[in-house]
Motif scaffolding. Structure first.
Motif, PDB file in Angstrom:
ATOM      1  N   GLN A   1       2.865   2.524  -6.868  1.00 42.08           N
ATOM      2  CA  GLN A   1       3.703   3.533  -6.224  1.00 42.08           C
ATOM      3  C   GLN A   1       2.893   4.483  -5.355  1.00 42.08           C
ATOM      4  O   GLN A   1       1.725   4.755  -5.620  1.00 42.08           O
ATOM      5  CB  GLN A   1       4.448   4.341  -7.294  1.00 42.08           C
ATOM      6  N   ASN A   2       3.565   5.008  -4.317  1.00 45.30           N
ATOM      7  CA  ASN A   2       2.951   6.048  -3.501  1.00 45.30           C
ATOM      8  C   ASN A   2       3.407   7.407  -4.000  1.00 45.30           C
ATOM      9  O   ASN A   2       4.098   7.518  -5.024  1.00 45.30           O
ATOM     10  CB  ASN A   2       3.290   5.848  -2.015  1.00 45.30           C
ATOM     11  N   GLU A   3       3.034   8.461  -3.296  1.00 47.68           N
ATOM     12  CA  GLU A   3       3.335   9.818  -3.756  1.00 47.68           C
ATOM     13  C   GLU A   3       4.833  10.097  -3.754  1.00 47.68           C
ATOM     14  O   GLU A   3       5.302  10.997  -4.450  1.00 47.68           O
ATOM     15  CB  GLU A   3       2.592  10.831  -2.882  1.00 47.68           C
ATOM     16  N   ALA A   4       5.599   9.351  -2.955  1.00 53.78           N
ATOM     17  CA  ALA A   4       7.050   9.541  -2.902  1.00 53.78           C
ATOM     18  C   ALA A   4       7.772   8.754  -3.987  1.00 53.78           C
ATOM     19  O   ALA A   4       8.999   8.811  -4.087  1.00 53.78           O
ATOM     20  CB  ALA A   4       7.579   9.128  -1.527  1.00 53.78           C
ATOM     21  N   GLY A   5       7.022   7.996  -4.799  1.00 55.20           N
ATOM     22  CA  GLY A   5       7.634   7.214  -5.862  1.00 55.20           C
ATOM     23  C   GLY A   5       8.135   5.854  -5.409  1.00 55.20           C
ATOM     24  O   GLY A   5       8.789   5.150  -6.181  1.00 55.20           O
ATOM     25  N   GLU A   6       7.826   5.460  -4.173  1.00 57.12           N
ATOM     26  CA  GLU A   6       8.232   4.148  -3.670  1.00 57.12           C
ATOM     27  C   GLU A   6       7.265   3.079  -4.169  1.00 57.12           C
ATOM     28  O   GLU A   6       6.060   3.330  -4.287  1.00 57.12           O
ATOM     29  CB  GLU A   6       8.240   4.134  -2.140  1.00 57.12           C
ATOM     30  N   GLU A   7       7.778   1.899  -4.453  1.00 55.19           N
ATOM     31  CA  GLU A   7       6.943   0.797  -4.903  1.00 55.19           C
ATOM     32  C   GLU A   7       6.448  -0.028  -3.720  1.00 55.19           C
ATOM     33  O   GLU A   7       7.120  -0.132  -2.691  1.00 55.19           O
ATOM     34  CB  GLU A   7       7.722  -0.097  -5.865  1.00 55.19           C
ATOM     35  N   PHE A   8       5.275  -0.614  -3.903  1.00 59.13           N
ATOM     36  CA  PHE A   8       4.708  -1.476  -2.863  1.00 59.13           C
ATOM     37  C   PHE A   8       5.665  -2.639  -2.585  1.00 59.13           C
ATOM     38  O   PHE A   8       5.939  -2.961  -1.423  1.00 59.13           O
ATOM     39  CB  PHE A   8       3.337  -1.992  -3.309  1.00 59.13           C
ATOM     40  N   GLY A   9       6.154  -3.275  -3.617  1.00 59.45           N
ATOM     41  CA  GLY A   9       7.238  -4.244  -3.490  1.00 59.45           C
ATOM     42  C   GLY A   9       6.823  -5.605  -2.944  1.00 59.45           C
ATOM     43  O   GLY A   9       5.724  -5.808  -2.436  1.00 59.45           O
ATOM     44  N   TYR A  10       7.764  -6.544  -3.047  1.00 59.69           N
ATOM     45  CA  TYR A  10       7.525  -7.911  -2.585  1.00 59.69           C
ATOM     46  C   TYR A  10       7.445  -7.973  -1.067  1.00 59.69           C
ATOM     47  O   TYR A  10       6.682  -8.757  -0.501  1.00 59.69           O
ATOM     48  CB  TYR A  10       8.629  -8.838  -3.086  1.00 59.69           C
ATOM     49  N   GLY A  11       8.263  -7.159  -0.399  1.00 58.82           N
ATOM     50  CA  GLY A  11       8.278  -7.186   1.061  1.00 58.82           C
ATOM     51  C   GLY A  11       6.949  -6.792   1.664  1.00 58.82           C
ATOM     52  O   GLY A  11       6.442  -7.450   2.579  1.00 58.82           O
ATOM     53  N   ARG A  12       6.357  -5.728   1.160  1.00 64.00           N
ATOM     54  CA  ARG A  12       5.060  -5.287   1.679  1.00 64.00           C
ATOM     55  C   ARG A  12       3.963  -6.299   1.333  1.00 64.00           C
ATOM     56  O   ARG A  12       3.038  -6.499   2.126  1.00 64.00           O
ATOM     57  CB  ARG A  12       4.699  -3.903   1.132  1.00 64.00           C
ATOM     58  N   LEU A  13       4.069  -6.920   0.150  1.00 59.41           N
ATOM     59  CA  LEU A  13       3.083  -7.932  -0.215  1.00 59.41           C
ATOM     60  C   LEU A  13       3.170  -9.109   0.753  1.00 59.41           C
ATOM     61  O   LEU A  13       2.133  -9.606   1.235  1.00 59.41           O
ATOM     62  CB  LEU A  13       3.330  -8.407  -1.645  1.00 59.41           C
ATOM     63  N   GLU A  14       4.369  -9.564   1.048  1.00 59.92           N
ATOM     64  CA  GLU A  14       4.532 -10.668   2.002  1.00 59.92           C
ATOM     65  C   GLU A  14       4.005 -10.276   3.370  1.00 59.92           C
ATOM     66  O   GLU A  14       3.273 -11.051   4.013  1.00 59.92           O
ATOM     67  CB  GLU A  14       6.010 -11.048   2.101  1.00 59.92           C
ATOM     68  N   ASP A  15       4.357  -9.069   3.824  1.00 60.05           N
ATOM     69  CA  ASP A  15       3.895  -8.620   5.145  1.00 60.05           C
ATOM     70  C   ASP A  15       2.375  -8.578   5.213  1.00 60.05           C
ATOM     71  O   ASP A  15       1.777  -8.975   6.226  1.00 60.05           O
ATOM     72  CB  ASP A  15       4.460  -7.233   5.457  1.00 60.05           C
ATOM     73  N   GLN A  16       1.735  -8.107   4.131  1.00 60.39           N
ATOM     74  CA  GLN A  16       0.279  -8.005   4.155  1.00 60.39           C
ATOM     75  C   GLN A  16      -0.383  -9.372   4.116  1.00 60.39           C
ATOM     76  O   GLN A  16      -1.409  -9.593   4.763  1.00 60.39           O
ATOM     77  CB  GLN A  16      -0.209  -7.147   2.975  1.00 60.39           C
ATOM     78  N   LEU A  17       0.192 -10.304   3.376  1.00 63.86           N
ATOM     79  CA  LEU A  17      -0.342 -11.665   3.361  1.00 63.86           C
ATOM     80  C   LEU A  17      -0.252 -12.279   4.758  1.00 63.86           C
ATOM     81  O   LEU A  17      -1.186 -12.935   5.238  1.00 63.86           O
ATOM     82  CB  LEU A  17       0.413 -12.522   2.350  1.00 63.86           C
ATOM     83  N   ARG A  18       0.885 -12.074   5.410  1.00 66.89           N
ATOM     84  CA  ARG A  18       1.036 -12.592   6.771  1.00 66.89           C
ATOM     85  C   ARG A  18       0.064 -11.911   7.731  1.00 66.89           C
ATOM     86  O   ARG A  18      -0.530 -12.550   8.594  1.00 66.89           O
ATOM     87  CB  ARG A  18       2.472 -12.384   7.252  1.00 66.89           C
TER      88      ARG A  18
END
Length: 313
Positions: free
Chosen positions: A229-246
């Motif tokens: 999580q970031n300071e706002a309480g948002e999770e990194f999530g599957y979407g960000r993981l996919e985007d970073q892999l790409r």
């Protein structure tokens, strides 16, 4: 006894009682506190040393950070949120292939870390007597259910690679779906398997399969990655993981990047290049998670494993 003698004796006893209940001096109190502090510091140092030794045992139970099997490069890393991680990643070479297992024991800290030793032992024992992945997973599940009152639940992703053909069979037991990023930019989620280990002794498990082709990348991870999580309480999530892999592969969205001169890791047609390594992708993802979380503390153990097949041409 005369009255005079009685009064003298009573006065003496009162004086003794007063002396025995007299508060210690400031110097004596300070010395006592210093001794206690020294004792605490010694115990703390011993505890840190024992935790460090336990962490080294965990490290030796897990696979080395980088491995290679023919055309296949393997990179992995584990971070603990408290002292010892409850995650593990093991690699075992067999006569007919290489078995990778990434597991996540529910819970954190010393208790979860101590259970990894037992679970890795169960996996090794089942691998010795079972030829199929579903047999291995089902056997470990039954073993855990026998200790249902003691052992926490476990999620597991296990895969077996044939380095000669690139054929991979896998089984996901309640684990977050592994990502299979193809060299052409296509992404597949690998979720064939069954439920968490330790829930139902007779739970069925199935296997999926695919061929890891040239430039393809298989990524397995624990939920500590996606739930960071970031300071706002948002999770990194599957979407960000996919985007970073790409992004690490030089691929954007569902289409391959269009450019005249490809950067490192990208060929002219938008696929993965020979310059991109599993280790580079590993740290690209971990760096993105760290940047996303910024100053926020870890909420769970994090483990990540990247398996990539080289280009042969």
């Amino acid at each position: 006894m005369s009255a005079a003698r009685f009064n003298t004796t009573l006065a003496t006893r009162q004086a003794v009682d007063i002396r025995s209940h007299r508060k210690p001096s400031a110097t004596a109190r300070r010395q006592e506190l210093e001794l206690k502090l020294t004792d605490l510091q010694q115990h703390y140092a011993e505890l840190r040393s024992e935790i460090f030794e336990a962490a080294q045992v965990h490290r030796r139970l897990c696979a080395p950070r980088q491995l290679r099997f023919g055309d296949f490069e393997v990179a992995s890393e584990i971070f603990a949120v408290r002292h010892l991680p409850g995650d593990f990643f093991t690699v075992q070479q067999q006569y007919d292939g290489v078995v990778f297992a990434l597991g996540d024991i529910c819970g954190k800290g010393l208790a979860a870390g101590m259970w990894t030793t037992h679970l890795v032992g169960l996996l090794g024992a089942r691998m010795a007597v079972n030829a199929t992945l579903e047999g291995i997973v089902a056997g470990v599940n039954r073993d855990i259910c026998l200790l249902k009152s003691f052992m926490p639940l476990v999620s597991l992703f296990i895969a077996k690679l044939d380095p000669n053909t690139g054929l991979v069979k896998y089984c996901s037991a309640g684990h977050p779906p592994a990502f299979l990023l193809r060299a052409n930019g296509e992404l597949e989620l690998l979720s064939d398997g069954g439920m968490l280990l330790g829930v139902v002794a007779a739970a069925p498990y199935v296997c999926g399969s695919f061929v890891l082709g040239e430039g393809d990348v298989l990524t397995a991870y624990s939920d500590g990655i996606t739930e960071s999580q970031n300071e706002a309480g948002e999770e990194f999530g599957y979407g960000r993981l996919e985007d970073q892999l790409r992004r690490a592969a030089g691929i954007t969205g569902d289409r391959r990047t269009e450019m005249e001169t490809p950067p490192t890791g990208l060929t002219a047609d938008g696929g993965l290049s020979q310059g991109l390594t599993a280790d580079g992708m590993l740290f690209s993802v971990l760096g993105a998670v760290q940047d996303f979380a910024a100053a926020s503390p870890l909420v769970d153990d994090m483990s990540l494993a990247v398996i990539r097949r080289d280009f042969t041409a």
